[in-house]
Design a protein around this motif. Structure first.
Motif, PDB file in Angstrom:
ATOM      1  N   ASP A   1       0.806  -1.222   0.000  1.00 22.34           N
ATOM      2  CA  ASP A   1       0.000   0.000   0.000  1.00 22.34           C
ATOM      3  C   ASP A   1       0.836   1.267   0.000  1.00 22.34           C
ATOM      4  O   ASP A   1       0.321   2.350  -0.274  1.00 22.34           O
ATOM      5  N   HIS A   2       2.139   1.162   0.320  1.00 26.39           N
ATOM      6  CA  HIS A   2       2.971   2.354   0.444  1.00 26.39           C
ATOM      7  C   HIS A   2       3.767   2.554  -0.836  1.00 26.39           C
ATOM      8  O   HIS A   2       4.598   1.719  -1.201  1.00 26.39           O
ATOM      9  N   ILE A   3       3.514   3.678  -1.507  1.00 23.39           N
ATOM     10  CA  ILE A   3       4.109   3.907  -2.814  1.00 23.39           C
ATOM     11  C   ILE A   3       5.631   3.938  -2.735  1.00 23.39           C
ATOM     12  O   ILE A   3       6.325   3.489  -3.654  1.00 23.39           O
ATOM     13  N   TYR A   4       6.200   4.450  -1.630  1.00 19.15           N
ATOM     14  CA  TYR A   4       7.656   4.518  -1.503  1.00 19.15           C
ATOM     15  C   TYR A   4       8.213   3.288  -0.779  1.00 19.15           C
ATOM     16  O   TYR A   4       9.164   2.675  -1.240  1.00 19.15           O
ATOM     17  N   GLY A   5       7.622   2.950   0.357  1.00 21.48           N
ATOM     18  CA  GLY A   5       8.149   1.864   1.173  1.00 21.48           C
ATOM     19  C   GLY A   5       7.929   0.488   0.590  1.00 21.48           C
ATOM     20  O   GLY A   5       8.735  -0.428   0.815  1.00 21.48           O
ATOM     21  N   ASP A   6       6.842   0.287  -0.160  1.00 25.45           N
ATOM     22  CA  ASP A   6       6.533  -1.028  -0.717  1.00 25.45           C
ATOM     23  C   ASP A   6       6.807  -1.135  -2.210  1.00 25.45           C
ATOM     24  O   ASP A   6       7.391  -2.116  -2.674  1.00 25.45           O
ATOM     25  N   ILE A   7       6.371  -0.157  -2.969  1.00 27.72           N
ATOM     26  CA  ILE A   7       6.325  -0.299  -4.419  1.00 27.72           C
ATOM     27  C   ILE A   7       7.591   0.188  -5.118  1.00 27.72           C
ATOM     28  O   ILE A   7       8.271  -0.573  -5.821  1.00 27.72           O
ATOM     29  N   LEU A   8       7.959   1.460  -4.942  1.00 26.59           N
ATOM     30  CA  LEU A   8       9.087   2.010  -5.693  1.00 26.59           C
ATOM     31  C   LEU A   8      10.400   1.308  -5.358  1.00 26.59           C
ATOM     32  O   LEU A   8      11.191   0.991  -6.250  1.00 26.59           O
ATOM     33  N   ARG A   9      10.639   1.059  -4.073  1.00 29.29           N
ATOM     34  CA  ARG A   9      11.899   0.425  -3.689  1.00 29.29           C
ATOM     35  C   ARG A   9      11.988  -0.996  -4.245  1.00 29.29           C
ATOM     36  O   ARG A   9      13.007  -1.400  -4.795  1.00 29.29           O
ATOM     37  N   SER A  10      10.928  -1.781  -4.063  1.00 32.42           N
ATOM     38  CA  SER A  10      10.969  -3.171  -4.513  1.00 32.42           C
ATOM     39  C   SER A  10      11.044  -3.270  -6.027  1.00 32.42           C
ATOM     40  O   SER A  10      11.626  -4.206  -6.578  1.00 32.42           O
ATOM     41  N   LYS A  11      10.468  -2.292  -6.712  1.00 27.27           N
ATOM     42  CA  LYS A  11      10.459  -2.323  -8.177  1.00 27.27           C
ATOM     43  C   LYS A  11      11.767  -1.789  -8.760  1.00 27.27           C
ATOM     44  O   LYS A  11      12.388  -2.432  -9.615  1.00 27.27           O
ATOM     45  N   LYS A  12      12.207  -0.615  -8.306  1.00 30.55           N
ATOM     46  CA  LYS A  12      13.388   0.003  -8.896  1.00 30.55           C
ATOM     47  C   LYS A  12      14.686  -0.665  -8.442  1.00 30.55           C
ATOM     48  O   LYS A  12      15.623  -0.810  -9.219  1.00 30.55           O
ATOM     49  N   VAL A  13      14.744  -1.048  -7.170  1.00 35.06           N
ATOM     50  CA  VAL A  13      15.971  -1.643  -6.648  1.00 35.06           C
ATOM     51  C   VAL A  13      16.081  -3.107  -7.053  1.00 35.06           C
ATOM     52  O   VAL A  13      17.154  -3.586  -7.429  1.00 35.06           O
ATOM     53  N   LEU A  14      14.959  -3.829  -6.991  1.00 33.75           N
ATOM     54  CA  LEU A  14      14.995  -5.274  -7.215  1.00 33.75           C
ATOM     55  C   LEU A  14      14.492  -5.716  -8.580  1.00 33.75           C
ATOM     56  O   LEU A  14      14.927  -6.733  -9.107  1.00 33.75           O
ATOM     57  N   GLY A  15      13.536  -4.968  -9.121  1.00 36.90           N
ATOM     58  CA  GLY A  15      12.907  -5.418 -10.352  1.00 36.90           C
ATOM     59  C   GLY A  15      11.723  -6.330 -10.117  1.00 36.90           C
ATOM     60  O   GLY A  15      11.278  -7.031 -11.028  1.00 36.90           O
TER      61      GLY A  15
END
Length: 405
Positions: free
Chosen positions: A342-356
């Motif tokens: 639910d958290h755009i920074y804590g859940d989504i952006l980090r997991s997507k940009k850092v990890l793919g």
């Protein structure tokens, strides 16, 4: 969500709710349609055949809190901390464009907005520490309380401890909120009566069963610690009596392959994060040392194998990082993971940009908005037609003016 392209066979009619409120999954095969506000909106193609593991956050993702009770609880707890701990008197967007601005509860005029936010050639980035980001439902109570304190300071300047300025007041509000989380003020109340603060959702168990029946692994990664996680997940996934109460147990673990509590997201998503990984003994809550997930003997003791577990298919951990998660779940590629948060920074952006990782964002606030947009679709269509007509008339008027010169 990044997108979805899923085989028809993966969505079947399910009824795992003991005869109560059967859950129907949408399929082109002719099943009833899901309400617009409950649908999944995709902005990128995703082939679910390539997804081997689906992960979830807990708070405000699987567990949807009731705003009318939970936000009041957070607000009242924060007020008590401000008054009794920090000594306050008992009365008491990021696109570089400010559309609406308030000072306390007073809306700023256009002139005031320009003076405050747009008086320089180089606009501020609206980042911390000069600005505070209110981007989660958890932040609503502190934002409302800070607005109250601003009004209170303007009207009663002598009653603010130490003559604190606005930035100092906000730091005090943040400190009070942190105290509520650290001393268990909020979670103890929720644990005592989950039904009062958390919405029941009979579709969670069928969803998890569907994912596992399709051959995929499931995991939970939450910043909450084990004791609170177990209470919330038992309420969401456990059997309820006629009065909607649930008996605390560990049966919900059968729906997951791995549970990580106290994950400290978003730093959890950085493999270089050297946080220790402990295994949690579910009954006692005791933390056991591990070597990257492998149990270690205590000093002066011996390691007893196999480690006692309530569910042979699920292990519970605390801390660690994403590298531990990938290793223990046998994930070869980050693109094989779909994570829901639910958290755009804590859940989504980090997991997507850092990890793919592939990602799905839960935005409950949009439910009412998309339904309203659908209800007003004819009106919006008419407005677009009228705007087009207005533009044509303006063009004709300009041509006529030019022809008269």
């Amino acid at each position: 969500m990044d997108g979805a392209h899923v085989d028809d066979k993966e969505f079947q009619s399910l009824n795992f709710n003991n005869g109560v409120d059967p859950c129907i999954w949408l399929s082109p095969g002719g099943f009833p349609k899901i309400n617009l506000g409950k649908q999944i909106f995709c902005n990128r193609s995703l082939n679910m055949k390539k997804i081997v593991a689906v992960g979830f956050d807990m708070d405000y993702t699987l567990a949807q809190y009731k705003p009318e009770t939970f936000e009041s609880l957070a607000y009242e707890g924060t007020v008590r901390k401000l008054v009794y701990v920090l000594g306050y008197h008992p009365e008491m967007d990021r696109h570089k464009y400010v559309k609406v601005a308030y000072h306390g509860f007073r809306e700023l005029s256009k002139e005031d907005k320009v003076t405050t936010y747009g008086s320089t050639l180089i606009r501020d980035a609206f980042d911390e520490p000069d600005y505070a980001l209110i981007d989660t439902l958890f932040s609503l109570a502190e934002a409302y309380l800070f607005a109250q304190l601003v009004d209170f300071k303007d009207n009663n300047p002598g009653k603010i401890p130490g003559g604190a300025d606005y930035s100092h007041m906000y730091r005090d509000v943040r400190a009070a909120v942190d105290l509520c989380h650290c001393d268990g003020t909020l979670k103890q109340a929720v644990a005592k009566d989950p039904k009062r603060y958390i919405n029941e959702d009979t579709s969670i168990v069928p969803m998890l069963k569907m994912l596992r029946d399709s051959g995929r692994s499931t995991f939970l990664v939450t910043n909450s610690l084990w004791d609170y996680t177990n209470i919330v997940m038992t309420f969401l996934c456990g059997a309820h009596t006629l009065d909607s109460s649930s008996t605390l147990n560990f049966e919900w673990l059968q729906y997951f392959d791995m549970v990580v509590t106290g994950s400290a997201k978003p730093s959890f998503f950085h493999d270089e994060n050297r946080a220790n990984l402990f295994e949690v003994e579910p009954v006692s809550g005791m933390l056991l040392n591990t070597d990257n997930g492998t149990p270690m003997p205590q000093v002066g003791g011996t390691l007893k194998l196999p480690l006692k577990s309530l569910n042979k298919n699920c292990r519970v951990f605390q801390g660690g990082n994403v590298g531990h998660l990938h290793k223990l779940m046998g994930i070869d590629s980050s693109s094989q993971v779909l994570y829901v948060g639910d958290h755009i920074y804590g859940d989504i952006l980090r997991s997507k940009k850092v990890l793919g990782w592939r990602t799905m964002l839960v935005v409950p606030e949009l439910e009412g908005e998309v339904e309203l947009l659908w209800e007003l679709r004819d009106t919006r269509k008419q407005l677009r037609l009228l705007r087009n007509e207005r533009d044509l008339l303006e063009d004709k008027l300009h041509h006529l003016k030019w022809s008269l010169k």
